[in-house]
Design a protein around this motif. Structure first.
Motif, mmCIF file in Angstrom:
data_model
loop_
_atom_site.group_PDB
_atom_site.id
_atom_site.type_symbol
_atom_site.label_atom_id
_atom_site.label_comp_id
_atom_site.label_asym_id
_atom_site.label_seq_id
_atom_site.Cartn_x
_atom_site.Cartn_y
_atom_site.Cartn_z
ATOM 1 N N ILE A 127 3.692 -8.934 13.602
ATOM 2 C CA ILE A 127 3.487 -7.724 14.407
ATOM 3 C C ILE A 127 2.030 -7.606 14.810
ATOM 4 C CG2 ILE A 127 3.596 -5.189 14.354
ATOM 5 C CD1 ILE A 127 5.844 -5.473 12.306
ATOM 6 N N GLU A 128 1.805 -7.354 16.084
ATOM 7 C CA GLU A 128 0.457 -7.017 16.535
ATOM 8 C C GLU A 128 0.319 -5.507 16.381
ATOM 9 O OE1 GLU A 128 -0.624 -8.493 20.391
ATOM 10 O OE2 GLU A 128 -2.607 -7.562 20.270
ATOM 11 N N VAL A 129 -0.518 -5.110 15.462
ATOM 12 C CA VAL A 129 -0.594 -3.694 15.084
ATOM 13 C C VAL A 129 -1.356 -2.903 16.145
ATOM 14 C CG1 VAL A 129 -1.358 -2.066 13.310
ATOM 15 C CG2 VAL A 129 -0.598 -4.366 12.646
ATOM 16 N N SER A 130 -0.790 -1.754 16.493
ATOM 17 C CA SER A 130 -1.483 -0.916 17.453
ATOM 18 C C SER A 130 -2.087 0.319 16.760
ATOM 19 C CB SER A 130 -0.490 -0.561 18.557
ATOM 20 O OG SER A 130 -0.518 0.752 18.877
ATOM 21 N N VAL A 131 -1.323 0.896 15.829
ATOM 22 C CA VAL A 131 -1.780 2.080 15.101
ATOM 23 C C VAL A 131 -1.306 1.993 13.656
ATOM 24 C CG1 VAL A 131 -1.503 4.583 14.892
ATOM 25 C CG2 VAL A 131 -1.700 3.575 17.144
ATOM 26 N N HIS A 167 0.572 1.551 5.376
ATOM 27 C CA HIS A 167 2.037 1.432 5.372
ATOM 28 C C HIS A 167 2.712 2.377 6.371
ATOM 29 C CE1 HIS A 167 0.966 4.414 2.230
ATOM 30 N NE2 HIS A 167 1.922 5.103 2.799
ATOM 31 N N GLN A 168 1.983 2.761 7.419
ATOM 32 C CA GLN A 168 2.626 3.537 8.500
ATOM 33 C C GLN A 168 2.209 2.825 9.771
ATOM 34 O OE1 GLN A 168 2.192 7.962 7.698
ATOM 35 N NE2 GLN A 168 0.436 7.197 6.580
ATOM 36 N N VAL A 169 2.882 1.722 10.023
ATOM 37 C CA VAL A 169 2.419 0.760 11.014
ATOM 38 C C VAL A 169 3.280 0.813 12.268
ATOM 39 C CG1 VAL A 169 1.884 -1.682 11.387
ATOM 40 C CG2 VAL A 169 1.840 -0.740 9.053
ATOM 41 N N VAL A 170 2.616 0.883 13.416
ATOM 42 C CA VAL A 170 3.333 0.764 14.683
ATOM 43 C C VAL A 170 2.675 -0.347 15.485
ATOM 44 C CG1 VAL A 170 4.011 1.922 16.822
ATOM 45 C CG2 VAL A 170 3.908 3.210 14.688
ATOM 46 N N GLY A 171 3.498 -1.211 16.048
ATOM 47 C CA GLY A 171 2.951 -2.307 16.831
ATOM 48 C C GLY A 171 4.049 -2.991 17.615
ATOM 49 N N THR A 172 3.723 -4.170 18.172
ATOM 50 C CA THR A 172 4.741 -4.903 18.919
ATOM 51 C C THR A 172 4.947 -6.265 18.264
ATOM 52 O OG1 THR A 172 3.004 -5.613 20.407
ATOM 53 C CG2 THR A 172 4.397 -3.842 21.189
ATOM 54 N N VAL A 173 6.181 -6.747 18.375
ATOM 55 C CA VAL A 173 6.505 -8.056 17.819
ATOM 56 C C VAL A 173 5.765 -9.105 18.638
ATOM 57 C CG1 VAL A 173 8.342 -9.722 17.376
ATOM 58 C CG2 VAL A 173 8.759 -7.263 17.027
ATOM 59 N N GLY A 225 -0.875 -4.865 4.534
ATOM 60 C CA GLY A 225 -0.340 -3.844 5.440
ATOM 61 C C GLY A 225 -1.050 -3.809 6.782
ATOM 62 N N GLY A 226 -1.167 -2.612 7.335
ATOM 63 C CA GLY A 226 -1.512 -2.463 8.744
ATOM 64 C C GLY A 226 -2.937 -2.088 9.099
ATOM 65 N N TYR A 227 -3.886 -2.101 8.146
ATOM 66 C CA TYR A 227 -5.279 -1.845 8.509
ATOM 67 C C TYR A 227 -5.864 -3.153 9.055
ATOM 68 C CZ TYR A 227 -5.699 2.603 5.769
ATOM 69 O OH TYR A 227 -5.590 3.880 5.266
ATOM 70 N N ALA A 228 -5.200 -3.729 10.046
ATOM 71 C CA ALA A 228 -5.599 -5.042 10.571
ATOM 72 C C ALA A 228 -4.945 -5.258 11.929
ATOM 73 C CB ALA A 228 -5.148 -6.139 9.615
ATOM 74 N N GLU A 229 -5.365 -6.297 12.610
ATOM 75 C CA GLU A 229 -4.788 -6.567 13.936
ATOM 76 C C GLU A 229 -3.367 -7.115 13.867
ATOM 77 O OE1 GLU A 229 -8.049 -7.693 17.139
ATOM 78 O OE2 GLU A 229 -8.415 -8.769 15.261
ATOM 79 N N PHE A 230 -3.044 -7.814 12.787
ATOM 80 C CA PHE A 230 -1.693 -8.375 12.654
ATOM 81 C C PHE A 230 -1.173 -8.195 11.242
ATOM 82 C CE2 PHE A 230 -3.595 -10.750 16.142
ATOM 83 C CZ PHE A 230 -2.567 -10.774 17.076
ATOM 84 N N MET A 231 0.158 -8.149 11.110
ATOM 85 C CA MET A 231 0.790 -8.229 9.786
ATOM 86 C C MET A 231 2.184 -8.839 9.942
ATOM 87 S SD MET A 231 2.172 -4.424 8.740
ATOM 88 C CE MET A 231 3.135 -5.079 7.362
#
Ligand SMILES: [Zn+2]
Ligand SMILES: [Zn+2]
Length: 341
Positions: free
Chosen positions: A36-40, A66-72, A123-129
């Motif tokens: 996932i490319e994390v957006s928020v 752990h509240q991650v929104v992004g695109t595949v 988790g999601g404090y990053a550009e990808f996960m």
């Protein structure tokens, strides 16, 4: 990839910058996983519990969130549920075994092999996960990325706590603590149970004002007596005083639901003021909330979309994660904090 990583545990008052901006190797999706490319990514109180060692990550360095929104961005070889470009979310539950008695009875949140996003896995404090595809959720179109993020923990766990209260329309609910989760529960109750009153207990006058703006029937201090006894109370505070104080405001047979992964020890002595006849007798109950099931997340996202819930959010750039966490620690809260990656 850019990531804010946790290398060492410690109290935030001693070290206000526990996370370090680092260039971290981007992960690759396994067979049934998504990249996932994390957006928020939302900022949650549980992150403080991890940093301060109350629910320590088993390995460091670690990427929280752990509240991650992004695109595949990419799918693993055998991953078939999503395609590149799909918008997805990830919540606290990262995986569970799928075959134990808890998993088989729809209580995967209690699975002994439960793994948490941003604690047991990065988790999601990053550009990808990466995440197993079965543990990703489609995000309804009506939510922006920022407003969707807090729905995945604060909202979904709030939904689970509300289910555990057993509330029905016309019964009255208390909320002790009024942060990200509390304000979403208030919105859910107003929508689902229009004849139920909500009484809010919060130390901070600003939070009390916010609760009244959102339609609470009453808001007072943590130690106040509510104008009426309540059928259930949800506690979202990190400490003990509100637990004892809430019990005195319950009706006979009332239930206190503690929505916290860990409690801090600093005011644990307050438990000694527990007076059995005043606080517990008359069949009052205390129940905790543990983790979250996928079903809570999917049911809650559907409900949130149906009621057009728009959580109040405060945005910070990823690089200011430490600032967001410190403000959370020191109680500067209005709505939910999210990091823009
Ligand atoms: Zn959380
Ligand atoms: Zn299991």
């Amino acid at each position: 990839m850019k990531a804010m990583i946790l290398k060492k545990l410690g109290n935030l008052h001693d070290n206000k910058t526990p996370l370090e901006l680092t260039d971290f190797p981007a992960p690759q999706p396994g067979n049934k996983e998504l990249l996932i490319e994390v957006s928020v990514c939302g900022v949650c109180h549980t992150e403080l519990d991890e940093i301060e060692g109350r629910t320590p990550p088993p390995e460091l360095p670690l990427i929280l969130g752990h509240q991650v929104v992004g695109t595949v961005n990419k799918t693993g070889e055998q991953a078939t549920r999503y395609h590149s470009g799909d918008r997805v979310g990830v919540a606290w539950i990262y995986s569970a075994c799928g075959s134990c008695t808890f998993c088989e009875s729809g209580r995967e949140n209690l699975c002994p092999e439960f793994q948490a996003t941003g604690r047991d896995q990065n988790g999601g404090y990053a550009e990808f996960m990466t995440v197993p595809e079965r543990f990703a959720y489609r995000i309804p179109d009506c939510f922006s990325d920022s407003r969707a993020a807090p729905l995945l923990c604060a909202g979904a766990i709030g939904y689970r706590s509300l289910k555990l209260t057993g509330l029905e329309n016309g019964m009255h609910l208390g909320l002790t603590g009024f942060g990200a989760s509390g304000h979403l529960v208030l919105k859910m109750v107003s929508y689902r149970y229009p004849d139920s009153e909500i009484h809010v207990f919060a130390r901070n006058p600003k939070e009390r004002g916010f609760a009244m703006e959102l339609g609470a029937a009453w808001a007072g201090d943590t130690t106040d007596e509510s104008p009426r006894k309540l059928d259930a109370i949800i506690d979202t505070t990190p400490v003990w005083r509100p637990v004892v104080e809430a019990l005195k405001n319950l009706k006979p047979g009332g239930r206190l639901v503690i929505n916290a992964i860990r409690k801090e020890d600093r005011d644990k002595n307050h438990l000694l003021t527990l007076d059995y006849p005043e606080h517990l007798w008359m069949e009052k109950e205390i129940k905790s909330v543990a983790n979250i099931c996928r079903r809570d997340v999917t049911e809650f996202l559907a409900l949130a979309a149906e009621m057009r819930m728009q959580p109040e959010v405060e945005e910070y750039p990823l690089e200011e994660a430490n600032k967001a966490l410190y403000e959370l620690k020191t109680g500067k809260i209005r709505g939910a904090k999210v990091l823009i990656i």
